[in-house]
Design a protein around this motif. Structure first.
Motif, PDB file in Angstrom:
ATOM      1  N   LYS A   2       4.830  -2.841   5.295  1.00 48.35           N
ATOM      2  CA  LYS A   2       4.275  -2.052   6.382  1.00 48.35           C
ATOM      3  C   LYS A   2       4.717  -2.629   7.722  1.00 48.35           C
ATOM      4  O   LYS A   2       4.617  -3.829   7.953  1.00 48.35           O
ATOM      5  N   THR A   4       3.750  -1.011  10.737  1.00 41.32           N
ATOM      6  CA  THR A   4       2.917  -0.373  11.754  1.00 41.32           C
ATOM      7  C   THR A   4       2.538  -1.401  12.818  1.00 41.32           C
ATOM      8  O   THR A   4       2.024  -2.474  12.473  1.00 41.32           O
ATOM      9  N   ARG A  26      -0.051   8.044  10.100  1.00 39.51           N
ATOM     10  CA  ARG A  26       0.187   7.345   8.834  1.00 39.51           C
ATOM     11  C   ARG A  26       0.950   6.073   9.135  1.00 39.51           C
ATOM     12  O   ARG A  26       1.642   5.976  10.149  1.00 39.51           O
ATOM     13  N   ASP A  27       0.810   5.084   8.259  1.00 39.16           N
ATOM     14  CA  ASP A  27       1.553   3.837   8.438  1.00 39.16           C
ATOM     15  C   ASP A  27       3.046   4.078   8.276  1.00 39.16           C
ATOM     16  O   ASP A  27       3.483   5.032   7.612  1.00 39.16           O
ATOM     17  N   TRP A  29       6.975   2.167   7.410  1.00 38.98           N
ATOM     18  CA  TRP A  29       7.412   1.167   6.437  1.00 38.98           C
ATOM     19  C   TRP A  29       8.886   0.811   6.607  1.00 38.98           C
ATOM     20  O   TRP A  29       9.690   1.626   7.074  1.00 38.98           O
ATOM     21  N   LYS A  31      11.750  -0.642   3.812  1.00 39.72           N
ATOM     22  CA  LYS A  31      11.919  -0.812   2.368  1.00 39.72           C
ATOM     23  C   LYS A  31      13.330  -1.288   2.066  1.00 39.72           C
ATOM     24  O   LYS A  31      14.263  -0.980   2.809  1.00 39.72           O
ATOM     25  N   THR A  48      14.109   2.351   7.160  1.00 42.40           N
ATOM     26  CA  THR A  48      12.993   2.119   8.079  1.00 42.40           C
ATOM     27  C   THR A  48      12.505   3.437   8.669  1.00 42.40           C
ATOM     28  O   THR A  48      13.294   4.346   8.911  1.00 42.40           O
ATOM     29  N   ASP A  49      11.203   3.519   8.936  1.00 41.77           N
ATOM     30  CA  ASP A  49      10.617   4.695   9.587  1.00 41.77           C
ATOM     31  C   ASP A  49      10.679   4.515  11.104  1.00 41.77           C
ATOM     32  O   ASP A  49       9.651   4.458  11.790  1.00 41.77           O
ATOM     33  N   GLU A 209       5.728   9.475   1.044  1.00 40.38           N
ATOM     34  CA  GLU A 209       4.355   9.288   0.572  1.00 40.38           C
ATOM     35  C   GLU A 209       4.073  10.151  -0.655  1.00 40.38           C
ATOM     36  O   GLU A 209       3.454   9.695  -1.630  1.00 40.38           O
TER      37      GLU A 209
END
Length: 418
Positions: A2, A4, A26-27, A29, A31, A48-49, A209
């Motif tokens: 996470k 965030t 929403r959080d 992330w 990965k 990555t978001d 998600e």
């Protein structure tokens, strides 16, 4: 992992937003997928978001990964979803510095370390896996370059070209359990507009998600394709972002349950820069006129170039854009382009090296600005705004220079041309 922010900081992607995020939808992330072939070669795919990671921020991430894992720069594919509801990354204190800027810098520096830590952790838990892949379809991808009597406007253009493919990689353990999936959509993550102050991942966040809900224990990873001239349609609300995310997740689910093409090794990676030509410097009077009266997307660049020339400095004649080609045996060629690449590069690349067994990703390596085709340079419009640092607009020659680089690196990686 996470990512965030613990402290509200400004969001990135829309210049009109002037305050930190006010809520968390929403959080978000980061990965990592580590792949290792039978010869022991390891590569890392990092998703990555985030709206984008510029070279000055990415360099410390690559260095940290190398120091902690031994995985070299050429074997790291650092990507971002281009969600415009993600946090602003910066190392620039600004003048004058503000509390928001300080919080953004602190977050950025922590992120640099956290991603390197995440890659190291992932290298400790390798296990035998099988890879396969296929491609689906995303219907909401819409060309955003509308032709009008006064030029190109940012509006839906149903007849304009986009890439609606949805490539998907499936990673299963030796006993057949889904461990991870990597999928891509070539569309801006801009379902939510500039009035949104809720942090989140837009449609790609909802898609990841939902896939992880469908497959508990699985890591769902998102990449962005050649989305420079494509927006979601329709757009503007959280409900629409969820709708687009659900569509992506449903298509990923369909692909994961179908017979996908196996991917074997060995894995060969090549990384180099495409030397892309910039337009020659305009006369000072022309730059002054653009800075004062030109379209909003060119005013800032014109002012920067004008200031640079007035103090006696030269403008760059070219820009080095990183390009990677990963060749998985003879089963798949994964291309990682940097910048906000428009969809025309999909057609140009397919025509140059063949259509089959090809995955063309963008928004990797360096978030330097938009990369237009020669036709878009001629037509004008938002995607011709050039480098985000304001130091140049791409020339018509840049398209062929990028394609020549892709051809060269694909040959070096061992792709069989059709």
């Amino acid at each position: 992992m996470k990512i965030t922010p613990e402290t509200p900081i400004p969001l990135s992607g829309y210049a009109s937003r002037i305050k930190p995020f006010t809520s968390i939808d929403r959080d978000i992330w980061a990965k990592v997928l580590i792949l290792k072939d039978e010869a022991g070669k390891r590569v890392a795919i990092v998703t990555t978001d985030l709206v984008g990671i510029r070279a000055n921020v990415a360099s410390a991430i690559y260095e940290g990964i190398m120091e902690r894992t031994g995985i070299p720069r050429a074997d790291v594919l650092l990507t971002w979803s281009h969600a415009h509801s993600g946090p602003h990354l910066t190392l620039d204190q600004g003048d004058p510095p503000t509390e928001d800027t300080f919080n953004s810098i602190t977050y950025t520096q922590d992120l640099q370390k956290d991603i390197a830590d995440l890659v190291e952790i992932a290298t400790r838990s390798l296990q035998p896996v099988e890879l396969s892949w296929g491609s689906g379809f995303a219907s909401f991808v819409m060309n955003r370059r509308q032709r009008t009597e006064t030029g190109i406007r940012l509006n839906p253009n149903p007849s304009g070209h986009v890439d609606r493919s949805l490539p998907c990689m499936k990673v299963t353990t030796a006993d057949g359990k889904l461990m991870a999936t990597l999928f891509q959509v070539a569309c801006h993550n801009t379902t939510l507009g500039s009035t949104n102050y809720a942090l989140g991942g837009d449609y790609s966040g909802y898609a990841q998600e939902e896939v992880e809900h469908l497959y508990p224990g699985t890591s769902a990873m998102f990449m962005t394709g050649c989305a420079g001239n494509a927006n979601p349609y329709p757009r503007g609300t959280v409900e629409l972002a969820k709708q687009h995310g659900e569509e992506v997740a449903k298509e990923v689910h369909r692909l994961l349950e179908s017979d996908l093409a196996p991917i074997e090794g060995p894995l060969t990676t090549v990384l180099d820069n495409a030397k892309l030509s910039l337009q020659p410097a305009r006369p000072l009077t022309e730059l002054k006129d653009i800075a004062e009266n030109g379209p909003n997307w060119l005013k800032g660049s014109a002012a920067t170039m004008l200031t640079t020339l007035r103090r006696g400095d030269n403008l760059p004649s070219s820009f080095d854009a990183p390009v990677s080609v990963w060749q998985f045996g003879q089963d798949l060629t994964l291309i990682g382009l940097s910048g906000e690449v428009v969809s025309g590069y999909v057609l140009a690349t397919q025509n140059a090296i063949g259509h089959r067994k090809l995955w063309i990703g963008a928004y990797c390596h360096d978030f330097f600005g938009y990369l237009p085709t020669a036709q878009i340079v001629r037509d004008g419009g938002y995607e011709t705004r050039g480098l985000f640092n304001g130091m140049g607009w791409f020339s018509e020659q840049a398209e062929q220079e990028m394609i020549d680089t892709i051809i060269r690196l694909s040959k070096k990686a061992g792709r069989t041309f059709e």
